[in-house]
Design a protein around this motif. Structure first.
Motif, PDB file in Angstrom:
ATOM      1  N   VAL A  71      12.235  -8.589   8.218  1.00 24.02           N
ATOM      2  CA  VAL A  71      13.337  -9.450   8.729  1.00 24.02           C
ATOM      3  C   VAL A  71      13.440 -10.352   7.537  1.00 24.02           C
ATOM      4  O   VAL A  71      14.380 -10.905   7.021  1.00 24.02           O
ATOM      5  N   ASP A  72      12.040 -10.967   6.722  1.00 28.27           N
ATOM      6  CA  ASP A  72      12.156 -11.791   5.825  1.00 28.27           C
ATOM      7  C   ASP A  72      12.897 -11.330   4.453  1.00 28.27           C
ATOM      8  O   ASP A  72      13.692 -11.799   3.876  1.00 28.27           O
ATOM      9  N   LEU A  73      12.456 -10.195   4.411  1.00 29.34           N
ATOM     10  CA  LEU A  73      13.276  -9.315   3.252  1.00 29.34           C
ATOM     11  C   LEU A  73      14.718  -9.023   3.212  1.00 29.34           C
ATOM     12  O   LEU A  73      15.579  -9.599   2.425  1.00 29.34           O
ATOM     13  N   HIS A  74      15.007  -8.667   4.472  1.00 27.45           N
ATOM     14  CA  HIS A  74      16.426  -8.264   4.690  1.00 27.45           C
ATOM     15  C   HIS A  74      17.284  -9.456   4.827  1.00 27.45           C
ATOM     16  O   HIS A  74      18.699  -9.533   4.366  1.00 27.45           O
ATOM     17  N   SER A  75      16.822 -10.621   5.106  1.00 22.63           N
ATOM     18  CA  SER A  75      17.547 -11.977   5.609  1.00 22.63           C
ATOM     19  C   SER A  75      17.933 -12.340   3.932  1.00 22.63           C
ATOM     20  O   SER A  75      18.848 -13.287   3.947  1.00 22.63           O
ATOM     21  N   GLY A  76      16.842 -12.255   2.968  1.00 26.27           N
ATOM     22  CA  GLY A  76      16.872 -12.768   1.727  1.00 26.27           C
ATOM     23  C   GLY A  76      16.531 -14.286   1.713  1.00 26.27           C
ATOM     24  O   GLY A  76      16.559 -14.917   0.630  1.00 26.27           O
ATOM     25  N   ARG A  77      15.683 -14.812   2.736  1.00 25.52           N
ATOM     26  CA  ARG A  77      15.134 -16.010   2.841  1.00 25.52           C
ATOM     27  C   ARG A  77      14.092 -16.183   1.673  1.00 25.52           C
ATOM     28  O   ARG A  77      14.205 -17.138   1.220  1.00 25.52           O
ATOM     29  N   PHE A  78      13.504 -15.231   1.688  1.00 31.77           N
ATOM     30  CA  PHE A  78      12.254 -14.948   0.511  1.00 31.77           C
ATOM     31  C   PHE A  78      12.841 -15.559  -0.758  1.00 31.77           C
ATOM     32  O   PHE A  78      12.365 -16.258  -1.715  1.00 31.77           O
ATOM     33  N   LEU A  79      14.139 -15.060  -1.049  1.00 32.62           N
ATOM     34  CA  LEU A  79      14.721 -15.266  -2.368  1.00 32.62           C
ATOM     35  C   LEU A  79      15.650 -16.337  -2.404  1.00 32.62           C
ATOM     36  O   LEU A  79      16.324 -16.453  -3.619  1.00 32.62           O
ATOM     37  N   GLY A  80      15.840 -17.122  -1.487  1.00 29.09           N
ATOM     38  CA  GLY A  80      16.710 -18.488  -1.343  1.00 29.09           C
ATOM     39  C   GLY A  80      17.970 -18.040  -1.143  1.00 29.09           C
ATOM     40  O   GLY A  80      19.016 -18.896  -1.310  1.00 29.09           O
ATOM     41  N   LEU A  81      18.368 -16.857  -0.696  1.00 27.49           N
ATOM     42  CA  LEU A  81      19.717 -16.455  -0.432  1.00 27.49           C
ATOM     43  C   LEU A  81      20.684 -17.460   0.759  1.00 27.49           C
ATOM     44  O   LEU A  81      21.820 -17.733   0.271  1.00 27.49           O
ATOM     45  N   PRO A  82      20.057 -17.943   1.614  1.00 25.09           N
ATOM     46  CA  PRO A  82      20.830 -18.845   2.379  1.00 25.09           C
ATOM     47  C   PRO A  82      21.166 -20.207   1.769  1.00 25.09           C
ATOM     48  O   PRO A  82      22.341 -20.536   2.338  1.00 25.09           O
ATOM     49  N   GLU A  83      20.832 -20.431   0.704  1.00 21.78           N
ATOM     50  CA  GLU A  83      21.409 -21.594  -0.029  1.00 21.78           C
ATOM     51  C   GLU A  83      22.639 -21.301  -0.570  1.00 21.78           C
ATOM     52  O   GLU A  83      23.513 -22.371  -0.719  1.00 21.78           O
ATOM     53  N   HIS A  84      23.013 -20.096  -0.701  1.00 22.61           N
ATOM     54  CA  HIS A  84      24.489 -19.634  -1.362  1.00 22.61           C
ATOM     55  C   HIS A  84      25.356 -19.231  -0.289  1.00 22.61           C
ATOM     56  O   HIS A  84      26.405 -18.746  -0.541  1.00 22.61           O
ATOM     57  N   LEU A  85      25.023 -19.246   1.001  1.00 19.34           N
ATOM     58  CA  LEU A  85      25.852 -19.127   1.804  1.00 19.34           C
ATOM     59  C   LEU A  85      26.589 -20.035   2.751  1.00 19.34           C
ATOM     60  O   LEU A  85      26.076 -21.131   2.788  1.00 19.34           O
ATOM     61  N   PRO A  86      27.641 -19.823   3.580  1.00 14.20           N
ATOM     62  CA  PRO A  86      28.281 -21.049   4.489  1.00 14.20           C
ATOM     63  C   PRO A  86      27.031 -21.309   5.483  1.00 14.20           C
ATOM     64  O   PRO A  86      26.164 -20.587   5.583  1.00 14.20           O
ATOM     65  N   GLU A  87      27.213 -22.783   5.933  1.00 15.73           N
ATOM     66  CA  GLU A  87      26.002 -23.419   6.705  1.00 15.73           C
ATOM     67  C   GLU A  87      25.949 -22.542   8.126  1.00 15.73           C
ATOM     68  O   GLU A  87      24.755 -22.255   8.569  1.00 15.73           O
ATOM     69  N   HIS A  88      27.019 -21.934   8.582  1.00 20.37           N
ATOM     70  CA  HIS A  88      26.900 -21.541   9.912  1.00 20.37           C
ATOM     71  C   HIS A  88      26.300 -20.051   9.968  1.00 20.37           C
ATOM     72  O   HIS A  88      25.456 -19.336  10.994  1.00 20.37           O
ATOM     73  N   VAL A  89      25.843 -19.278   8.883  1.00 18.74           N
ATOM     74  CA  VAL A  89      25.231 -18.123   8.679  1.00 18.74           C
ATOM     75  C   VAL A  89      24.197 -18.256   7.786  1.00 18.74           C
ATOM     76  O   VAL A  89      23.278 -17.219   7.633  1.00 18.74           O
ATOM     77  N   GLY A  90      23.742 -19.393   7.098  1.00 19.11           N
ATOM     78  CA  GLY A  90      22.993 -19.340   5.915  1.00 19.11           C
ATOM     79  C   GLY A  90      21.576 -19.408   6.859  1.00 19.11           C
ATOM     80  O   GLY A  90      20.724 -18.819   5.949  1.00 19.11           O
ATOM     81  N   ASP A  91      21.366 -19.740   7.863  1.00 20.16           N
ATOM     82  CA  ASP A  91      19.979 -19.738   8.442  1.00 20.16           C
ATOM     83  C   ASP A  91      19.853 -18.589   9.440  1.00 20.16           C
ATOM     84  O   ASP A  91      18.885 -18.448  10.119  1.00 20.16           O
ATOM     85  N   SER A  92      20.809 -17.564   9.605  1.00 26.38           N
ATOM     86  CA  SER A  92      20.890 -16.475  10.561  1.00 26.38           C
ATOM     87  C   SER A  92      19.982 -15.288   9.930  1.00 26.38           C
ATOM     88  O   SER A  92      20.235 -15.068   8.728  1.00 26.38           O
ATOM     89  N   LEU A  93      19.360 -14.626  10.753  1.00 27.51           N
ATOM     90  CA  LEU A  93      18.537 -13.433  10.523  1.00 27.51           C
ATOM     91  C   LEU A  93      19.644 -12.219  10.828  1.00 27.51           C
ATOM     92  O   LEU A  93      18.904 -11.180  10.574  1.00 27.51           O
ATOM     93  N   SER A  94      20.473 -11.932  11.238  1.00 28.52           N
ATOM     94  CA  SER A  94      21.635 -11.061  11.809  1.00 28.52           C
ATOM     95  C   SER A  94      22.172 -10.619  10.528  1.00 28.52           C
ATOM     96  O   SER A  94      22.233 -11.006   9.504  1.00 28.52           O
ATOM     97  N   TYR A  95      22.748  -9.440  10.849  1.00 31.51           N
ATOM     98  CA  TYR A  95      23.579  -8.635   9.958  1.00 31.51           C
ATOM     99  C   TYR A  95      25.243  -8.969  10.018  1.00 31.51           C
ATOM    100  O   TYR A  95      25.642  -9.015  11.327  1.00 31.51           O
ATOM    101  N   LEU A  96      25.991  -9.438   9.184  1.00 27.28           N
ATOM    102  CA  LEU A  96      27.224  -9.743   9.222  1.00 27.28           C
ATOM    103  C   LEU A  96      28.097  -8.410   9.111  1.00 27.28           C
ATOM    104  O   LEU A  96      27.634  -7.593   7.926  1.00 27.28           O
ATOM    105  N   CYS A  97      29.025  -8.243   9.819  1.00 23.58           N
ATOM    106  CA  CYS A  97      29.995  -7.161   9.395  1.00 23.58           C
ATOM    107  C   CYS A  97      30.688  -7.231   8.250  1.00 23.58           C
ATOM    108  O   CYS A  97      31.336  -8.077   8.058  1.00 23.58           O
ATOM    109  N   PRO A  98      30.508  -6.349   7.236  1.00 22.91           N
ATOM    110  CA  PRO A  98      31.226  -6.531   6.024  1.00 22.91           C
ATOM    111  C   PRO A  98      32.590  -6.191   6.063  1.00 22.91           C
ATOM    112  O   PRO A  98      33.329  -6.528   5.079  1.00 22.91           O
ATOM    113  N   ALA A  99      33.165  -5.831   6.993  1.00 21.65           N
ATOM    114  CA  ALA A  99      34.798  -5.524   6.675  1.00 21.65           C
ATOM    115  C   ALA A  99      35.353  -6.686   7.840  1.00 21.65           C
ATOM    116  O   ALA A  99      36.761  -6.782   7.528  1.00 21.65           O
TER     117      ALA A  99
END
Length: 377
Positions: free
Chosen positions: A213-241
């Motif tokens: 979960v930590d790897l796929h969400s990108g939290r370990f790499l600081g990815l949430p800081e570059h995402l919109p606030e409403h999905v930045g802390d989410s661990l779910s997969y977003l539909c890419p389409a």
């Protein structure tokens, strides 16, 4: 049938080994190596220096009997890509071109759960001063997930954990049935002689999933800081389409193409088979990420249900009412009678923060709360 029967023997068994070393007799074969070559003990250990989990058999005069690399004196060295630690003394090799044979008395024995069964493995940790990593780290670098954080006596191969995760998601196999399968793969007759590592397996699998979960969400790499606030802390997969505001969905001036491409199509549906009956609950079994994946936050949901009232207006959908009547018998002794979820109608992916539990039927107050979470942001 003749070909299958021929696999039980090998004409080269009990003959001089291909290494032509004096006194070397080919008695051992590996079931996991291609063509199951028969070799002497020294060659078997040399070719399996980095293959500690392979299954070995020994020729006993008229048949092959199960043995193991552990019984042959194999040592799995950690910390130096499978080579012996320079700070650890090893027994001299029988030949300069062969790997040294470890001394069991200075190694540690652990049980390793692998896709082919449960194996005893002798390991030796790196003890280099200044660069000595904890035992857990050394095991992970070798592809083994420890069963406990301190001086583990059991480890699980990443292949075994990954295989169970895939089988569990695809076919619904339970952890107990999967582990019993591995026991059968170890010894299909005397299963009672196989060491029981089921409880450690449960802990390791939970730990492994948390790491994924930590790897796929990108939290370990600081990815949430570059995402919109409403999905930045989410661990779910977003539909890419589907349109995701702030990611692939922007202002009217930046959009082009048909309007339906930029529209969000959602569906709401319930599942009354996902029930939770009244039972004694383990107080230590709690949410690790409550409200941060697909289910809404449990405490906030309960608080919401205490502040709203269901409309008394009768439902106009006949099947909706008939369904509640037909399912009423299933609600007995049920704490949760099902779930309702919101998902992408065009691509089938669940929306983040969009699943809630049901209590005695499907009500609009439940579906509305699920929908509000799905439309967050």
């Amino acid at each position: 049938l003749k070909e299958l029967l021929s696999m039980e023997i090998n004409p080269r068994a009990a003959q001089p080994c291909s290494c032509n070393r004096e006194g070397s007799t080919a008695l051992y074969r590996c079931l996991d190596c291609d063509h199951h070559p028969v070799k002497c003990k020294v060659c078997t250990l040399s070719t399996h220096q980095h293959l500690a989990l392979h299954r070995i058999e020994r020729w006993d005069g008229n048949h092959f009997a199960a043995t193991s690399l552990f019984d042959l004196g194999h040592i799995l060295y950690l910390g130096h890509d499978g080579d012996p630690c320079p700070c650890v003394s090893v027994d001299p090799a029988p030949s300069p071109d062969l790997a040294p044979v470890g001394n069991k008395r200075s190694s540690e024995q652990i049980s390793v759960v692998h896709t082919q069964g449960i194996r005893s493995v002798a390991i030796r940790y790196c003890i280099c001063p200044g660069s000595k990593a904890p035992h857990v780290n050394q095991l992970l670098r070798a592809g083994l997930v420890p069963g406990t954080p301190d001086r583990p006596e059991t480890a699980f191969s990443i292949e075994a954990l990954g295989l169970f995760h895939t089988l569990n998601m695809e076919s619904g196999i339970g952890m107990y049935d999967y582990y019993k399968t591995l026991v059968r793969r170890t010894d299909n007759v005397f299963t009672q002689d196989v060491p029981d590592r089921y409880n450690q397996f449960r802990v390791a699998m939970r730990f492994w999933r948390e790491l994924q979960v930590d790897l796929h969400s990108g939290r370990f790499l600081g990815l949430p800081e570059h995402l919109p606030e409403h999905v930045g802390d989410s661990l779910s997969y977003l539909c890419p389409a589907c349109p995701q505001p702030g990611i692939n969905f922007f202002s009217d001036e930046e959009r082009s193409g048909p309007e339906y491409i930029h529209s969000l199509f959602l569906a709401v549906d319930g599942n009354f088979r996902l029930q939770l009956k009244k039972k004694l609950r383990d107080l230590h079994d709690f949410h690790l990420h409550d409200g941060r994946a697909y289910f809404r936050n449990e405490e906030e949901y309960k608080q919401y249900l205490t502040t709203v009232k269901e409309s008394k207006q009768p439902a106009t959908c006949h099947s909706f009412t008939a369904g509640n009547v037909a399912l009423a018998g299933r609600y007995k002794n049920a704490v949760v009678t099902g779930v309702v979820a919101v998902y992408c109608a065009r691509h089938g992916l669940f929306r983040p923060d969009s699943i809630v539990d049901l209590e005695k039927g499907e009500k609009y107050i439940n579906s509305d709360y699920a929908l509000s979470g799905a439309l967050s942001g």
